[in-house]
Design an enzyme around this catalytic site. Structure first.
Site, PDB file in Angstrom:
ATOM      1  N   GLU A 160      61.166   4.066  29.668  1.00 53.43           N
ATOM      2  CA  GLU A 160      61.338   3.218  28.504  1.00 53.43           C
ATOM      3  C   GLU A 160      59.822   2.823  28.078  1.00 53.43           C
ATOM      4  OE1 GLU A 160      63.424  -0.361  29.301  1.00 53.43           O
ATOM      5  OE2 GLU A 160      65.368   0.755  29.616  1.00 53.43           O
ATOM      6  N   GLU A 163      67.494   2.974  20.782  1.00 57.67           N
ATOM      7  CA  GLU A 163      68.676   1.998  21.223  1.00 57.67           C
ATOM      8  C   GLU A 163      68.359   0.624  20.123  1.00 57.67           C
ATOM      9  OE1 GLU A 163      68.812   0.954  25.520  1.00 57.67           O
ATOM     10  OE2 GLU A 163      70.718  -0.401  24.789  1.00 57.67           O
TER      11      GLU A 163
HETATM   12  O1  KIV Z   1      70.596   2.778  30.888  1.00 60.08           O
HETATM   13  C1  KIV Z   1      71.284   3.390  30.146  1.00 60.08           C
HETATM   14  O2  KIV Z   1      72.407   3.562  30.192  1.00 60.08           O
HETATM   15  C2  KIV Z   1      70.542   3.828  28.962  1.00 60.08           C
HETATM   16  C3  KIV Z   1      71.323   4.053  27.720  1.00 60.08           C
HETATM   17  C4  KIV Z   1      71.793   2.735  27.003  1.00 60.08           C
HETATM   18  C5  KIV Z   1      70.668   5.082  26.893  1.00 60.08           C
HETATM   19  O3  KIV Z   1      69.327   3.537  28.863  1.00 60.08           O
END
Ligand code: KIV
Length: 277
Positions: A115, A182
């Site tokens: 991220e 997201e």
């Molecule tokens: O952890 C997860 O499932 C994610 C998705 C929402 C993309 O990062």
């Protein structure tokens, strides 16, 4: 043969929409893989969906590796992406390289996800340079929930949109092969998708991304009482499980399970001898 990163890029180039879904264990990975989904994400949402934590902060590298390895064992065709958990890549680049490498070496994943925007661009460049494909993740980044202040749609103002676009460009320039968006306002997700060469994979980011990712628990209704605006329920498996387990319990209590056909017999002459034991 597994889907490769170049094949994902080729799909995007041809304008083929890319489907991705989370899976966290062997059994689910087998089912998902048999549907021809090209990307399985072992998301750090493992933390809340499988381990019962409130968010994604507590999940550890060891938790992620154990589940990622199970998903790899359960799949033959999908590209499996391991999601780098909180503080496995933020402290320094050496840590990030070691931990990303563990997803490939120990779990058998083909790529990792992390991220962040410009702050992680240098890390992404390093990982890609060492042969570790990276999927970026912008918008609502649950590992930063304490900063964001809650599950809020991102990019709702022009100022926020500009920051997101600049971050997205930085992630692409750093060498990421795709980017999760997201909870991003749909017009902003469209703008980013139009500007980038790499595919955007949306979740709660509208229809204009190059692909979509969903959390398997959400589309299957595994937590029947939880509904999100950005998901679609394709099945009510949680309710089906409740009904099945309740029926099993009723049968056991009533003496209806197991029946003779569900039990193992002996030869009649051997059975007759049992009384003498
Ligand atoms: O952890 C997860 O499932 C994610 C998705 C929402 C993309 O990062």
């Amino acid at each position: 043969m597994r889907t490769s990163v170049p094949q994902i890029l080729e799909m995007a180039r041809r304008g083929e929409r890319i489907t991705a879904i989370t899976a966290y264990d062997y059994a689910m990975a087998r089912l998902v893989d048999s549907c021809g989904v090209p990307i399985i994400l072992v998301g750090d949402s493992l933390s809340n969906n499988m381990l019962g934590y409130e968010g994604t902060i507590p999940v550890t590298m060891d938790d992620m590796l154990r589940h990622a390895a199970a998903v790899v064992r359960g799949s033959e065709h999908a590209l499996v992406i391991g999601d780098m958990p909180f503080m496995s890549y933020q402290a320094d680049e050496a840590d990030a390289i070691r931990n990303a490498g563990r997803f490939l070496k120990e779990a058998g994943c083909q790529a990792v996800k992390l991220e962040g925007g410009r702050t992680v661009a240098g890390t992404i460049r390093k990982l890609v340079g060492f042969g570790i494909p990276v999927m970026g993740h912008l918008g609502l980044t649950p590992q930063s929930l304490n900063t964001i202040g809650g599950y809020r749609v991102q990019g709702r103002t022009v100022k926020q949109a500009r920051i997101l676009l600049e971050d997205a460009v930085a992630i692409e320039e750093a060498g990421a092969f795709s980017l999760v968006l997201e909870y991003v306002a749909a017009p902003v997700a469209k703008l980013i998708s139009d500007r980038l060469q790499i595919p955007t994979i949306g979740i709660g980011a509208g229809p204009h991304c190059d692909g979509q990712v969903q959390i398997i628990h959400d589309i299957l209704g595994l937590a029947p009482d939880i509904h999100f605006k950005h998901t679609r329920r394709y099945a009510e498996i949680g309710e089906a499980i409740r009904q099945a387990v309740a029926a099993y319990k009723d049968d056991v209590v009533a003496g209806g399970f197991p029946a003779a056909g569900e039990s193992f017999a002996m030869k009649p002459e051997d059975e007759a001898e049992l009384a003498s034991l």
